[in-house]
Structures are given as C-alpha cells and as structure tokens.
Enzyme design. Structure first.
Site, mmCIF file in Angstrom:
data_model
loop_
_atom_site.group_PDB
_atom_site.id
_atom_site.type_symbol
_atom_site.label_atom_id
_atom_site.label_comp_id
_atom_site.label_asym_id
_atom_site.label_seq_id
_atom_site.Cartn_x
_atom_site.Cartn_y
_atom_site.Cartn_z
ATOM 1 N N GLU A 1 30.968 65.421 35.225
ATOM 2 C CA GLU A 1 31.799 65.195 35.484
ATOM 3 C C GLU A 1 32.446 64.194 35.946
ATOM 4 O O GLU A 1 31.664 63.339 37.173
ATOM 5 C CB GLU A 1 32.513 66.401 36.299
ATOM 6 C CG GLU A 1 34.068 66.096 36.316
ATOM 7 C CD GLU A 1 34.891 67.775 37.168
ATOM 8 O OE1 GLU A 1 36.215 67.135 37.186
ATOM 9 O OE2 GLU A 1 34.078 68.471 37.599
ATOM 10 N N GLU B 1 32.236 60.981 42.218
ATOM 11 C CA GLU B 1 33.776 60.982 43.175
ATOM 12 C C GLU B 1 33.587 60.276 44.794
ATOM 13 O O GLU B 1 32.934 60.266 45.010
ATOM 14 C CB GLU B 1 34.131 62.408 42.732
ATOM 15 C CG GLU B 1 36.114 62.609 44.048
ATOM 16 C CD GLU B 1 36.998 61.834 43.246
ATOM 17 O OE1 GLU B 1 36.713 60.662 43.177
ATOM 18 O OE2 GLU B 1 37.598 61.949 42.005
ATOM 19 N N ASP C 1 30.085 55.076 41.774
ATOM 20 C CA ASP C 1 30.713 54.630 40.394
ATOM 21 C C ASP C 1 30.526 55.231 39.177
ATOM 22 O O ASP C 1 28.679 55.776 39.446
ATOM 23 C CB ASP C 1 30.714 52.994 40.630
ATOM 24 C CG ASP C 1 31.017 52.606 39.139
ATOM 25 O OD1 ASP C 1 32.140 53.324 38.416
ATOM 26 O OD2 ASP C 1 30.555 51.214 39.262
ATOM 27 N N ASP D 1 43.814 58.815 35.214
ATOM 28 C CA ASP D 1 44.981 58.230 35.378
ATOM 29 C C ASP D 1 45.910 57.654 34.169
ATOM 30 O O ASP D 1 45.296 56.849 33.502
ATOM 31 C CB ASP D 1 44.638 56.894 36.295
ATOM 32 C CG ASP D 1 45.722 56.219 37.284
ATOM 33 O OD1 ASP D 1 47.130 56.643 35.987
ATOM 34 O OD2 ASP D 1 45.846 55.719 38.047
ATOM 35 N N LYS E 1 52.302 52.274 32.570
ATOM 36 C CA LYS E 1 52.809 50.938 31.849
ATOM 37 C C LYS E 1 51.988 50.056 31.056
ATOM 38 O O LYS E 1 50.706 50.076 30.906
ATOM 39 C CB LYS E 1 52.781 49.511 32.467
ATOM 40 C CG LYS E 1 54.503 50.378 33.555
ATOM 41 C CD LYS E 1 54.684 49.727 35.029
ATOM 42 C CE LYS E 1 55.729 49.835 35.792
ATOM 43 N NZ LYS E 1 56.255 49.119 36.865
ATOM 44 N N ASP F 1 47.843 64.720 30.178
ATOM 45 C CA ASP F 1 48.825 65.418 30.312
ATOM 46 C C ASP F 1 50.312 64.568 30.102
ATOM 47 O O ASP F 1 51.279 65.281 30.148
ATOM 48 C CB ASP F 1 49.684 66.013 31.900
ATOM 49 C CG ASP F 1 49.242 65.616 32.742
ATOM 50 O OD1 ASP F 1 48.997 63.692 32.786
ATOM 51 O OD2 ASP F 1 49.411 66.161 34.239
ATOM 52 N N THR G 1 45.780 74.046 36.610
ATOM 53 C CA THR G 1 45.608 73.402 38.139
ATOM 54 C C THR G 1 46.542 73.941 38.713
ATOM 55 O O THR G 1 48.050 74.153 38.045
ATOM 56 C CB THR G 1 45.307 72.367 38.438
ATOM 57 O OG1 THR G 1 46.967 71.744 38.000
ATOM 58 C CG2 THR G 1 43.689 71.669 37.894
ATOM 59 N N PHE H 1 49.480 71.840 39.654
ATOM 60 C CA PHE H 1 50.429 70.676 39.260
ATOM 61 C C PHE H 1 50.598 71.313 37.579
ATOM 62 O O PHE H 1 51.730 70.974 36.933
ATOM 63 C CB PHE H 1 49.991 69.108 39.801
ATOM 64 C CG PHE H 1 49.405 69.438 40.578
ATOM 65 C CD1 PHE H 1 50.748 68.377 41.260
ATOM 66 C CD2 PHE H 1 48.034 69.023 41.264
ATOM 67 C CE1 PHE H 1 50.233 67.933 43.167
ATOM 68 C CE2 PHE H 1 47.932 69.204 42.748
ATOM 69 C CZ PHE H 1 48.854 68.402 43.270
#
Length: 252
Positions: A85, A110, A137, A160, A164, A196, A231, A233
C-alpha cells in the site's frame, strides 16, 4: 518512485494516501537532496496516543529501510501473499482491510509520522498481526526492496489529484511508476486505485490501460471491491453527490 517528475501519492483527504505528495525536488532534510522523492514531508502534531504507539509498537511493526531485497517471510513471520500500500494516511482503511483479509500480508509505505502512529494505534487496539510499515519514500522501497514478481497486489487509495492543470505532472499515477509496479506484480496480481476526482480517474484509466503488462478487470471502472471500506470523507462526499471511482487492473 522513479523517473516521475515529482509524483507521489498524497491524499485528497486524511484517510487517504496522505503524505505521499508530489515534489519537484527532494525535501531539504533528506540524505540525498538531489534525488527525486515521491512525497513532501508535512508538519503535523503527533498525539499522545500516537506517540505511545510509535514507542511501544514501532519496534515490532515498523521495518527499517535498507537498499536490499525484503525478506517478507522473515518480516511477517510467515509466508503469505504480499500486498503493497502506497500512502495510507491515518490508516483507517488499511487496518480494516488487514482485518478482513487475515490471509494476506500488508506492507504499507507512509512518511507522515502522525499517520504511522495512528495506524500503529489501530494495530494495537485490533491486535492486527499482518501489517508492517515502512516510514520511507515508496519509490525507493519499490526500486531497492521489492524484486520483480514479488507482489500479489498494490493499493493506492485517494492519491492527491493535484487539481490545477499545471500541477498534473505531480500526480502519482504516471507511466514510469505504473511500469515499475507492473514489473513487481506476479502474473495475476492486481493494482487497485481509487479516487474521488473524476478527471484524475480518467487519467488513471488511460495510464493503466496503456501499460502492456496490465489488463483491466472491468469494462472501464470497477465495482468497489468488498474489502475497501468507505471512509468518513467518502461517505460525506457521496451524500453531497460526489462520485468515487475504483480501478482494478491485473498483471497479464
């Protein structure tokens, strides 16, 4: 993660791939500042509970990074299918998946200390045995610790989206990284991404479809696999009419 100009998994929300953020240069405090990194270290407060988990459970569940192939059987104390993961945020989904899939081993990358502490806290509370964490990393982990054909699956949830257009080059899911991941998968192994942000979902679908070693498990987007939880969110977004797109590709 590789010849990626700066992409790495980061989260659109704290439950997602939280700290794996795009960066055009390595953070100032890393050992080799000229190397491309897959994240940006972000400030965050480690709670008392997280700090205690790091101290008491870290020695057992957090692995040391080493530029040598990982002995997964030794690291987990058993031989089992290995799932990587990339960027687990605060670890809610990771802990859930590990509990509903006890037959698999989960190697979780992580760099964000509060997230690592939060997942360790959940590991302790749930007595979860099939998680190991690399606070490093993920690109270097893939390059140096995971030989070709060593993985049964890869999870990248809510990286992420870099909304833009001028920042799209920072997105994690790019052909060079996907090629690396595909090479690490065993035949029949899978790569599961979720986002999402629909424009990012479209890009991910395009990139994964273009890799000659990967085959889409669905016609377009996949149904949400039962093991991936919603989740808080995501639930909030769904109530607001937002979508979530899962993509599951398999190694030919």
């Amino acid at each position: 993660m590789t010849t990626i100009t700066s992409p790495i998994a980061s989260d659109a929300n704290p439950d997602a791939a939280s700290s794996q953020q795009g960066a055009t240069a390595a953070p100032a405090d890393v050992a080799h500042p000229k190397a491309i990194k897959s994240y940006v270290l972000r400030a965050g407060r480690v709670t008392t509970g997280q700090a205690k988990a790091l101290e008491t459970l870290g020695p057992r569940f957090v692995l040391d990074y080493a530029p040598a192939p990982l002995d997964a059987t030794a690291a987990f104390g058993r031989a089992a299918p290995l799932i990587l993961e990339i960027g687990f945020g605060m670890g809610d989904a990771t802990a859930h998946i590990a509990q509903v899939r006890p037959e698999d081993n989960f190697l979780c990358c992580e760099v964000h200390a509060p997230g690592v502490g939060a997942l360790l806290k959940r590991v302790g509370e749930g007595q979860i045995e099939n998680i190991r964490i690399l606070q490093h990393d993920a690109v270097e982990v893939i390059d140096n610790m995971l030989p070709e054909g060593s993985l049964d699956g890869v999870h990248i949830f809510f990286p992420d989206p870099w909304h833009k257009k001028r920042h799209h080059k920072r997105r994690l899911i790019q052909p060079p990284l996907v090629a690396k991941l595909a090479s690490r998968l065993k035949p029949g192994g899978y790569l599961h991404c979720a986002t999402d942000w629909e424009p990012y979902a479209e890009q991910i679908l395009e990139v994964l479809s273009a890799d000659p070693h990967l085959l889409n498990s669905a016609e377009g987007y996949a149904p949400q696999p039962a093991y991936r939880p919603l989740t808080k969110f995501e639930n909030r977004g769904l109530r607001l009419g937002h979508g979530v797109w899962d993509l599951v590709f398999k190694r030919r």
